[in-house]
Design a protein around this motif. Structure first.
Motif, PDB file in Angstrom:
ATOM      1  N   GLU A 158       0.927  -1.136   0.149  1.00 14.92           N
ATOM      2  CA  GLU A 158       0.034  -0.146   0.018  1.00 14.92           C
ATOM      3  C   GLU A 158       0.875   1.168   0.010  1.00 14.92           C
ATOM      4  N   ILE A 159       2.007   1.280  -0.672  1.00 18.32           N
ATOM      5  CA  ILE A 159       2.967   2.493  -0.803  1.00 18.32           C
ATOM      6  C   ILE A 159       3.107   2.701  -2.202  1.00 18.32           C
ATOM      7  N   GLU A 160       2.820   3.894  -2.766  1.00 19.80           N
ATOM      8  CA  GLU A 160       2.520   4.325  -4.089  1.00 19.80           C
ATOM      9  C   GLU A 160       4.255   4.989  -4.662  1.00 19.80           C
ATOM     10  N   THR A 161       4.741   4.435  -5.647  1.00 18.26           N
ATOM     11  CA  THR A 161       5.943   5.134  -5.952  1.00 18.26           C
ATOM     12  C   THR A 161       6.016   5.321  -7.492  1.00 18.26           C
ATOM     13  N   ASN A 162       6.864   5.729  -7.989  1.00 17.17           N
ATOM     14  CA  ASN A 162       7.024   6.248  -9.394  1.00 17.17           C
ATOM     15  C   ASN A 162       8.509   6.571  -9.977  1.00 17.17           C
ATOM     16  N   MET A 163       8.746   6.514 -11.106  1.00 15.18           N
ATOM     17  CA  MET A 163      10.039   6.936 -11.444  1.00 15.18           C
ATOM     18  C   MET A 163      10.038   8.625 -11.091  1.00 15.18           C
ATOM     19  N   GLY A 164      10.965   9.294 -11.276  1.00 13.63           N
ATOM     20  CA  GLY A 164      10.970  10.659 -11.053  1.00 13.63           C
ATOM     21  C   GLY A 164      10.605  11.522 -12.405  1.00 13.63           C
ATOM     22  N   ALA A 165      11.753  11.728 -13.385  1.00 14.00           N
ATOM     23  CA  ALA A 165      11.315  12.232 -14.703  1.00 14.00           C
ATOM     24  C   ALA A 165      11.753  11.397 -15.564  1.00 14.00           C
ATOM     25  N   GLN A 166      11.982  12.278 -17.015  1.00 18.48           N
ATOM     26  CA  GLN A 166      12.237  11.220 -18.076  1.00 18.48           C
ATOM     27  C   GLN A 166      13.821  11.689 -18.434  1.00 18.48           C
ATOM     28  N   ALA A 167      14.576  11.082 -19.479  1.00 19.77           N
ATOM     29  CA  ALA A 167      15.639  11.403 -19.801  1.00 19.77           C
ATOM     30  C   ALA A 167      15.316  11.733 -21.368  1.00 19.77           C
ATOM     31  N   VAL A 168      15.161  12.923 -21.708  1.00 21.78           N
ATOM     32  CA  VAL A 168      14.749  13.343 -23.080  1.00 21.78           C
ATOM     33  C   VAL A 168      15.049  12.676 -24.111  1.00 21.78           C
ATOM     34  N   HIS A 169      16.252  12.533 -24.204  1.00 23.58           N
ATOM     35  CA  HIS A 169      17.048  11.801 -25.533  1.00 23.58           C
ATOM     36  C   HIS A 169      16.462  10.169 -25.721  1.00 23.58           C
ATOM     37  N   ALA A 198      10.778   7.794  -6.728  1.00 21.87           N
ATOM     38  CA  ALA A 198      10.427   8.682  -6.482  1.00 21.87           C
ATOM     39  C   ALA A 198       9.580   7.970  -5.321  1.00 21.87           C
ATOM     40  N   LEU A 199       9.637   8.470  -3.953  1.00 21.69           N
ATOM     41  CA  LEU A 199       8.957   8.181  -2.698  1.00 21.69           C
ATOM     42  C   LEU A 199       7.860   9.126  -2.258  1.00 21.69           C
ATOM     43  N   PRO A 200       6.892   8.595  -1.707  1.00 21.94           N
ATOM     44  CA  PRO A 200       5.868   9.504  -1.128  1.00 21.94           C
ATOM     45  C   PRO A 200       6.467  10.576  -0.285  1.00 21.94           C
ATOM     46  N   LEU A 201       5.798  11.876  -0.467  1.00 23.95           N
ATOM     47  CA  LEU A 201       6.075  13.130   0.204  1.00 23.95           C
ATOM     48  C   LEU A 201       5.032  13.982   0.187  1.00 23.95           C
ATOM     49  N   HIS A 202       4.481  14.210   1.249  1.00 26.27           N
ATOM     50  CA  HIS A 202       3.526  15.361   1.307  1.00 26.27           C
ATOM     51  C   HIS A 202       3.088  15.706   2.788  1.00 26.27           C
ATOM     52  N   SER A 203       2.422  16.607   2.771  1.00 20.30           N
ATOM     53  CA  SER A 203       2.126  17.288   4.071  1.00 20.30           C
ATOM     54  C   SER A 203       1.139  16.445   5.089  1.00 20.30           C
ATOM     55  N   ASN A 204       0.468  15.553   4.505  1.00 23.75           N
ATOM     56  CA  ASN A 204      -0.387  14.817   4.947  1.00 23.75           C
ATOM     57  C   ASN A 204       0.252  13.474   5.687  1.00 23.75           C
ATOM     58  N   LEU A 205       1.318  13.072   5.534  1.00 23.93           N
ATOM     59  CA  LEU A 205       2.270  12.150   5.856  1.00 23.93           C
ATOM     60  C   LEU A 205       2.567  12.446   7.297  1.00 23.93           C
ATOM     61  N   ASN A 206       3.241  11.563   8.086  1.00 28.53           N
ATOM     62  CA  ASN A 206       4.021  11.605   9.187  1.00 28.53           C
ATOM     63  C   ASN A 206       4.843  10.804   9.285  1.00 28.53           C
ATOM     64  N   SER A 207       5.670  10.939  10.582  1.00 23.73           N
ATOM     65  CA  SER A 207       7.167  10.206  10.875  1.00 23.73           C
ATOM     66  C   SER A 207       6.665   8.562  10.585  1.00 23.73           C
ATOM     67  N   ASP A 208       5.488   8.426  11.097  1.00 23.17           N
ATOM     68  CA  ASP A 208       5.366   6.627  11.139  1.00 23.17           C
ATOM     69  C   ASP A 208       5.180   6.144   9.670  1.00 23.17           C
ATOM     70  N   ASP A 209       4.598   7.020   8.819  1.00 20.90           N
ATOM     71  CA  ASP A 209       4.397   6.790   7.531  1.00 20.90           C
ATOM     72  C   ASP A 209       5.795   6.607   6.612  1.00 20.90           C
ATOM     73  N   ILE A 210       6.887   7.503   6.960  1.00 20.51           N
ATOM     74  CA  ILE A 210       8.170   7.509   6.201  1.00 20.51           C
ATOM     75  C   ILE A 210       8.782   6.300   6.839  1.00 20.51           C
ATOM     76  N   LYS A 211       8.635   6.131   8.156  1.00 24.96           N
ATOM     77  CA  LYS A 211       9.369   4.566   8.688  1.00 24.96           C
ATOM     78  C   LYS A 211       8.871   3.430   8.149  1.00 24.96           C
ATOM     79  N   TYR A 212       7.534   3.505   7.862  1.00 26.91           N
ATOM     80  CA  TYR A 212       6.819   2.347   7.104  1.00 26.91           C
ATOM     81  C   TYR A 212       7.312   2.039   5.905  1.00 26.91           C
ATOM     82  N   ILE A 213       7.555   3.339   4.920  1.00 23.66           N
ATOM     83  CA  ILE A 213       7.886   3.182   3.634  1.00 23.66           C
ATOM     84  C   ILE A 213       9.643   2.873   3.710  1.00 23.66           C
TER      85      ILE A 213
END
Length: 369
Positions: free
Chosen positions: A307-318, A346-361
């Motif tokens: 139940e942890i959403e992640t993604n790539m960061g950005a693209q290599a344009v070439h 890219a790992l989850p980061l937003h103001s609705n998270l708390n320290s326990d969320d980051i530890k779980y990730i």
């Protein structure tokens, strides 16, 4: 699900939007002006114009600087494609520059090298600097290079509202700064963006370009001074932005606190490379680089099962089909961009998270690794 990013829209904001919808005055009125004034004050900027999206902000910036088919624009090789797309829309040549492996921003040494070695028919006209994920680019050096070779500087600060370099807000260094308020950004108006500039002439031109080239005359009639776009912001978008901006400094503080926990928990693992350049960072996205021996797709799948959403960061344009086909790049041509594209997480980061969320990730990421 722990979301990668999550907009924060208060009940007060929702009520304000409802009031505007009932009023019937929906586009580019007093609330847009209030949002522009709030942004101007927040960034200590000379001129701020609200725009319909971050991409529209970049497009109107290039159009205002009259960049076209006989021009070349230097763009970082690692970025969201919109940065390069607007160059192509203006029929100019995109010239890619590799990035720094730890800040993910345009490498000034490689920028100057690209300028010196450039030998195509189009004339170098501008540099688009991206403050990737909210990290401040080295604007001191980049502005020196731009002045040396007489190039315009457009700052793509789509992810960098609140980012500072030596106490100065990014977006205020170059000729034009461009911001985005997409739902993945730290504050959002749904879609939406802003353009800032210290140049009065550019401000007037951008104001025309965003609204069909229209000007209202003293007798109440209209005239059209140039062919423009329909890049106006709505009133209900603007009121959302104004409400969120009033809370934004607290959100940045919270993001920094969460990032510090990420660093404490991940810094000892040799298979994870953490980003550098923390001073002034607004942390719109927290992207780490996974060792090439690890399988990013498998990591993403594993974390999703937790139940942890992640993604790539950005693209290599070439490495994207359009740019690869048009310019015939070698895959190895921009090695840092390639590495970040293939191994960035890219790992989850937003103001609705708390320290326990980051530890779980972190526990689940480290367990997989």
């Amino acid at each position: 699900m722990i979301k990668l990013s999550q907009p924060i829209i208060s009940e007060e904001s929702i009520q304000a939007v409802s009031d505007i919808l009932r009023s019937g005055m929906l586009v580019q009125g007093k609330y847009v002006e209030q949002f522009e004034e709030a942004l101007k004050k927040y960034m200590n900027a000379n001129h701020v114009l609200a725009i319909s999206s971050g991409t529209a902000a970049l497009h109107v910036a290039l159009a205002a600087l009259e960049i076209g088919e006989n021009d070349a624009v230097f763009v970082p090789a690692f970025t969201f494609p919109a940065t390069a797309n607007v160059v192509e829309i203006q029929k100019a040549r995109t010239v890619l520059v590799d990035v720094d492996p730890f800040t993910y921003n345009m490498d000034p040494d490689k920028l100057e090298e690209a300028i010196i070695n450039y030998n195509e028919k189009e004339k170098p006209k501008a540099i688009i600097v991206v403050h990737e994920f909210g990290a401040p680019a080295n604007m001191t050096r980049i502005m020196e290079i731009a002045n040396k070779y007489r190039l315009y500087v457009i700052e793509d600060a789509a992810c960098a509202l609140g980012t500072k370099l030596n106490g100065q807000h990014v977006g205020t260094f170059g000729d034009i700064g461009c911001f985005s308020f997409h739902p993945r950004k730290a504050i959002t108006t749904g879609e939406g963006g802003a353009v800032i500039t210290k140049n009065e002439h550019l401000k007037k031109k951008i104001s025309l370009l965003r609204n069909h080239g229209l000007i209202k005359l003293n007798d109440g009639t209209m005239d059209f001074l140039l062919p423009g776009f329909n890049y106006r912001m709505t009133e209900f978008q603007a009121v959302l932005g104004t409400h969120q901006l009033s809370m934004f400094n607290n959100w940045i503080k919270k993001r920094n606190e969460l990032v510090n926990i990420y660093y404490q928990l991940l810094k000892e693992n040799p298979t994870i490379q953490l980003p550098d350049n923390l001073e002034g960072h607004a942390w719109q996205t927290f992207m780490v680089v996974i060792d090439s021996t690890s399988n990013r797709k498998a990591i993403t799948k594993c974390l999703k099962s937790k139940e942890i959403e992640t993604n790539m960061g950005a693209q290599a344009v070439h490495m994207l089909s359009f740019y690869n086909n048009k310019y015939q790049y070698k895959v190895s041509e921009f090695p840092i961009a390639k590495k970040l594209y293939e191994s960035g997480l890219a790992l989850p980061l937003h103001s609705n998270l708390n320290s326990d969320d980051i530890k779980y990730i972190c526990e689940n990421l480290l367990l997989f690794l």
